[in-house]
Every structure is written in structure tokens, then in C-alpha cells.
Write an enzyme that holds these catalytic residues in place. Structure first.
Site, PDB file in Angstrom:
ATOM      1  N   ASP A 198      11.137  -6.137   2.384  1.00 51.48           N
ATOM      2  CA  ASP A 198      11.713  -6.587   3.664  1.00 51.48           C
ATOM      3  C   ASP A 198      12.491  -7.900   3.557  1.00 51.48           C
ATOM      4  O   ASP A 198      13.463  -8.109   4.280  1.00 51.48           O
ATOM      5  CB  ASP A 198      10.666  -6.661   4.785  1.00 51.48           C
ATOM      6  CG  ASP A 198       9.483  -7.536   4.448  1.00 51.48           C
ATOM      7  OD1 ASP A 198       9.344  -7.948   3.279  1.00 51.48           O
ATOM      8  OD2 ASP A 198       8.667  -7.805   5.352  1.00 51.48           O
ATOM      9  N   LYS A 227      -2.555  -5.097   4.192  1.00 49.09           N
ATOM     10  CA  LYS A 227      -2.413  -5.120   5.642  1.00 49.09           C
ATOM     11  C   LYS A 227      -3.175  -3.980   6.340  1.00 49.09           C
ATOM     12  O   LYS A 227      -2.681  -3.363   7.283  1.00 49.09           O
ATOM     13  CB  LYS A 227      -0.931  -5.064   6.044  1.00 49.09           C
ATOM     14  CG  LYS A 227      -0.128  -6.257   5.523  1.00 49.09           C
ATOM     15  CD  LYS A 227       1.282  -6.270   6.058  1.00 49.09           C
ATOM     16  CE  LYS A 227       2.280  -5.883   4.982  1.00 49.09           C
ATOM     17  NZ  LYS A 227       3.664  -6.075   5.382  1.00 49.09           N
TER      18      LYS A 227
HETATM   19 MG    MG Z   1       7.894  -7.284   8.938  1.00 48.80          MG
END
Ligand code: MG
Ligand code: ADP
Length: 494
Positions: free
Chosen positions: A230, A195
Site C-alpha cells: 500500500d 492484522k
Molecule cells: Mg490501509
């Protein structure tokens, strides 16, 4: 599914449009005909189609890949990573806990005072800090110093309803949404940054140790009790309120899913013994690839990506990519026809100019003249459009969103199916909740509808009454704090 053969009309056009030795672009310009755009659209719709047999094949393949990944590391596209989370929140958690979420361009810090079954969340506060871009390319020390100092400032403002008994360290749940090889509930080795992060000196290291060292340098006396992905945080956060949550799925920039697995269904588990007989498995399902209907646009995008051949499911269903696929289709249409008149195609030729939120915003336009579609095409892609062109653009958006949503739904059914088979009907036979989070799922109503429709089509109307697909907003923060609580080194609540 194999790419569908071109319709005869297109095949003959293609031959006449591309005589040997003549560059593609000049031919395309010379042959601009309005009817090419609908032809490309028809072919796209055909190749992206996800009728029930395709969905069923994807769900079956997901279940099979899960089993292969559980049998051995590297056994399939799915890594099926052990989370080391063996006990889920019960609601009895008590005390003051912190959470830190590092997963994108921001990091979030949260504190929560838990009051047990009756009082639940007595108080909670969070802050979000954006990470300066230079730190995304800096050293590990710089990044973790920055995070630890943000955390220290936040911790200083504690007070009011927050109480920590004397002699007890503050404990924190650390949500880290980059690929990690977890080595225990409170340690894990960073496999690689993704990312857009390219921080030096962290890959191959324990990210908890990096954070601990940063906290020490900042004079902050906290202990990381749980390192969580997450998806795992989302599952834990949702489970706190609802015992029937068994699966969590993130559909945001990227995508991933995790679920509650029985320890004896994990042949590769070996040394790690789960006290509860259950553990959460992080599937890393973005890497799934079997049976996904792909087009030349997908193959080209993949070939030009930073990770060709990888994350095929993610590239077909997640927010980072849907807009880019649409852009590629529109560019091809614009080059082959007069879809956008004489517009300059420079902007539309730029990778990732059209983002998924733009595609979504266009699909919300209910006006007769499609003014919002016109404005986005003009402002974002730099092209002029008439009403007919705008309608074609909307069809393209819908085709790509529909394929993404339906495939995501098939993936969810694959997970449920695998769990149901292993538990003799314990999943389909009673209420089971799938906790959903992520900006794509949250903000894109058509995508959400397509996902749910696919789940219902696959399961049938009776079973789907038991399967609840539910949005859990920001569950991952509180989930990490709850996992810090259930993995606290202190034995007794207070
Ligand atoms: Mg997220
Ligand atoms: P992340 O996945 O980076 O942790 P989020 O869960 O907030 O963050 O998801 C952000 C992503 O969600 C964006 O990259 C975008 O692809 C998608 N998204 C955000 N808003 C919208 C929207 N209005 N419509 C469709 N997709 C959206």
C-alpha cells in the site's frame, strides 16, 4: 535513550508503597493520594520527551539502518524490500485498468479510464466490500473466491466511459498490505498474515497465483499486472500528479514507508536489473527500534502483545497502539491515586478499550468543563472524572501523541537524509514531496502538527521550505491501477 531515573520523591514513595510480601494492588488502594497522578505524569513526560538530540539520533539511526538493510537481507531491523516497481507513473498512461486493495477488514475494487497527459482520469469508480469475519479464519480458497466474486460483480457493471479494445484482457493492480516477499512485479510469497487474519493455506504461497486461481474459478478473465504494497501504491498514486514525490508514508492502524532509490545504491540487488536505474524500496520501517524513548508502559504492552520484541517503532507511533498506551498510563494513575474517585476500574483494565480515535476526540474538546473528555472517560473507560482529572488525562494523551508524531517526523527525516547524502543534495536542494496517507495522519490534527514541527526542527527553516509533507487521500488504489498500466503486457496504448 535510557529510561530516566525516577525523581527522588517517587523513589521513596515507591519503597514505602511496596513493602515485601504485600500484594501491589492492596498497597496501591491503601495509599491513594491525589498527588500521585501528577507525579506519574511528570515522569511520563520526562521519559517520552523527544528533544532535538533524540530526534537527530533517531533520524541518523534510521538512515544507518536503511543502508544496512540495503546491503544484505537481515542486515538491520529494516527489511528494505524490493518492490520491483522500476517505472513510476508519468501521466501518459492510457486505457482501462482495475485495482483491488486487500489490507484490512475491507477490500476495495476500483476501475479507472486513463486518458493520458491531457485527459488524465476520464472516469473512475470504486466499491468497498467488507470481509465476513469467518473468512478471516477460513481457507485460502474461500477468501480468494469471495474476493474474485466481488471483483466479478463489479466488473459486470462496467460500461459508460470505460472501453477495452478487442482482444485485450482486463489488467489489475493488486494492493496487498501484508508482508510479502516480492519475487517479481506480478508475484510475491506471503510471509505471514497479520492484522487479525489467520487464513489457512496461504502462507508460503504466491498471493497472485491464489487470486488468479480464484478468478479462474469464478470465470473471470483478468490478469494481475502488478502486486504492490500500500505504501508503494500511495507513492505511485501521488507521483501521477506530482513528479517531485519521492517518499510515501502510511500512518494508519500500522505504519510503513517507501521511497525512490537508485539501483546502484542497493548492494543486495544483484540479479534484478532496473531498466530505469531506480526502484521503489519498501522499508517496512515499523520494525525500526534504535534510540526510541520507551517507558515501562510500552515495555509491558510489547511483552503482552502477539509479537513481543517486534515492530517497536510501529508500537510507539501508529494508530493501533497510541490509545492502548494512554489506557495503561491512566490505569496506573487510577490505581495509585484517587484520579477517578471510587470508580470501578474493570473497564479501564481491559486491553485496547481506549482506541486512538477516542484519544484524538478527547484532544479536540475545547469546552471549559471538558464535557467530551468526561463522556469518553465514562462511556469508554467506565470512570467518573472531575475537571482536574480530565486535565491530567488530556496531558497524558498529548504526551503520547506528541512522542508518536515527533518520532514519525524523525523517521521521515532519516529517509530524506539518506537520499540526500547519496544524491549530493538533490533532495534538500529542490522541492521534494512526501506523500502521506492513513487514518491516523488524516484525522489527528495534533499528531500531524507534531510530526511537521519535528521535521522543521530537524531540517531548519531554509531546507524545510523545500520539503512538502502532503496528504494524498486514497492514492494507493489509483496508484495500483497506474502500476498495472505501466507494467501492462500490452505494448501500445490505444
Ligand atoms: Mg490501509
Ligand atoms: P488501515 O491502516 O487499517 O489500512 P486506515 O488508514 O483507514 O486503515 O487507518 C485506520 C486507523 O487510523 C485506525 O485503526 C485508527 O488507529 C486511526 N484513526 C482512525 N480515525 C482516527 C481518528 N479520528 N483519530 C486518530 N486516529 C484515527
Amino acid at each position: 535513550m535510557p529510561a530516566t531515573a525516577s525523581p527522588p520523591a517517587l523513589r521513596s514513595l515507591r519503597v514505602s508503597r511496596l513493602p515485601v510480601g504485600i500484594p501491589r494492588r492492596s498497597v496501591a488502594v491503601r495509599c491513594k493520594v491525589a498527588s500521585f497522578a501528577p507525579t506519574i505524569l511528570t515522569k511520563l513526560q520526562k521519559e517520552c520527551a523527544t528533544p532535538l538530540p533524540v530526534l537527530r539520533h533517531v533520524a541518523d539511526a534510521m538512515a544507518a539502518d536503511m543502508r544496512a538493510g540495503l546491503a544484505a537481507d537481515g542486515g538491520s531491523d529494516l527489511q528494505m524490500i524490493l518492490s520491483f516497481v522500476d517505472s513510476l507513473p508519468t501521466g501518459n498512461e492510457k486505457g482501462l485498468f482495475y485495482a483491488l486493495d486487500l489490507g484490512g477488514t475491507n477490500f476495495r475494487v476500483l476501475r479507472v479510464q486513463l486518458g493520458g497527459k491531457d485527459e488524465r482520469v476520464i472516469a473512475s469508480e470504486f466499491e468497498q466490500v467488507s470481509i465476513p469475519e469467518e473468512l478471516m479464519f477460513g481457507t485460502s480458497e474461500e477468501l480468494f473466491d469471495f474476493i474474485a466474486s466481488g471483483l466479478a460483480k463489479f466488473a459486470e457493471k462496467e460500461g459508460g466511459k470505460y472501453h477495452l479494445p478487442h482482444g485485450r484482457k482486463r489488467e489489475i493492480g493488486f494492493t496487498f498490505s501484508f508482508p510479502v516477499r516480492q519475487t517479481s512485479i506480478d508475484s510475491g510469497i506471503l510471509i505471514k498474515w497479520t492484522k487479525g487474519f489467520a487464513v489457512s493455506g496461504t502462507a508460503g504461497k504466491d498471493v497472485v497465483a491464489c487470486l488468479n486461481e480464484g478468478m479462474e474459478r469464478q470465470g473471470l478473465d483478468m490478469r494481475v499486472s502488478a502486486l504492490v504494497n500500500d505504501t508503494v501504491g500511495t507513492l505511485a498514486g501521488a507521483r501521477y500528479w506530482d513528479d517531485d514525490v519521492m517518499v510515501a508514508v502510511i500512518l494508519g492502524t500500522g505504519t510503513n514507508a517507501c521511497y525512490v532509490e537508485c539501483a546502484d545504491a542497493i548492494p543486495k540487488l544483484q540479479s534484478h536489473n532496473s531498466s530505469s536505474g531506480r526502484t521503489i524500496i519498501n522499508t517496512e520501517w515499523g520494525a525500526f527500534s534504535t534510540g526510541i524513548p520507551l517507558t515501562q508502559f510500552d515495555r509491558d504492552m510489547d511483552a503482552e502483545s502477539i509479537n513481543p520484541g517486534e515492530q517497536i517503532f510501529e508500537k510507539t507511533i501508529s494508530g493501533m497502539y497510541l490509545g492502548e498506551i494512554v489506557r495503561r498510563v491512566l490505569l496506573k494513575m487510577a490505581e495509585a491515586s484517587d484520579l477517578f474517585g471510587e470508580s470501578n476500574l474493570e473497564k479501564l483494565s481491559t486491553q485496547f478499550v481506549l482506541r486512538t480515535p477516542h484519544v484524538c476526540a478527547m484532544q479536540q474538546d475545547n469546552s471549559e468543563e471538558l464535557e467530551a473528555v468526561e463522556a469518553i472517560l465514562q462511556d469508554v473507560a467506565g470512570v467518573k472524572s472531575d475537571l482536574n482529572a480530565r486535565k491530567i488525562v488530556l496531558e497524558v494523551c498529548d504526551t503520547i501523541a506528541k512522542r508518536g508524531g515527533r518520532l514519525a517526523g524523525a523517521g521521515i527525516v532519516g529517509i530524506l537524509q539518506k537520499m540526500d547524502e547519496d544524491t549530493q543534495g538533490q533532495i534538500y536542494g529542490k522541492r521534494t514531496v512526501v506523500a502521506m496517507d492513513g487514518g491516523l495522519y488524516e484525522n489527528y490534527p495534533q499528531y500531524r502538527r507534531y510530526l511537521k514541527d519535528a521535521v522543521t526542527e530537524l531540517l531548519g527553516s531554509e531546507i524545510s521550505k523545500n520539503i512538502i509533507i502532503e496528504h494524498t487521500k486514497d492514492g494507493s488504489g489509483i496508484g495500483a491501477a497506474l502500476l498495472a498500466a505501466s507494467n501492462s503486457k500490452y505494448e501500445h496504448d490505444f
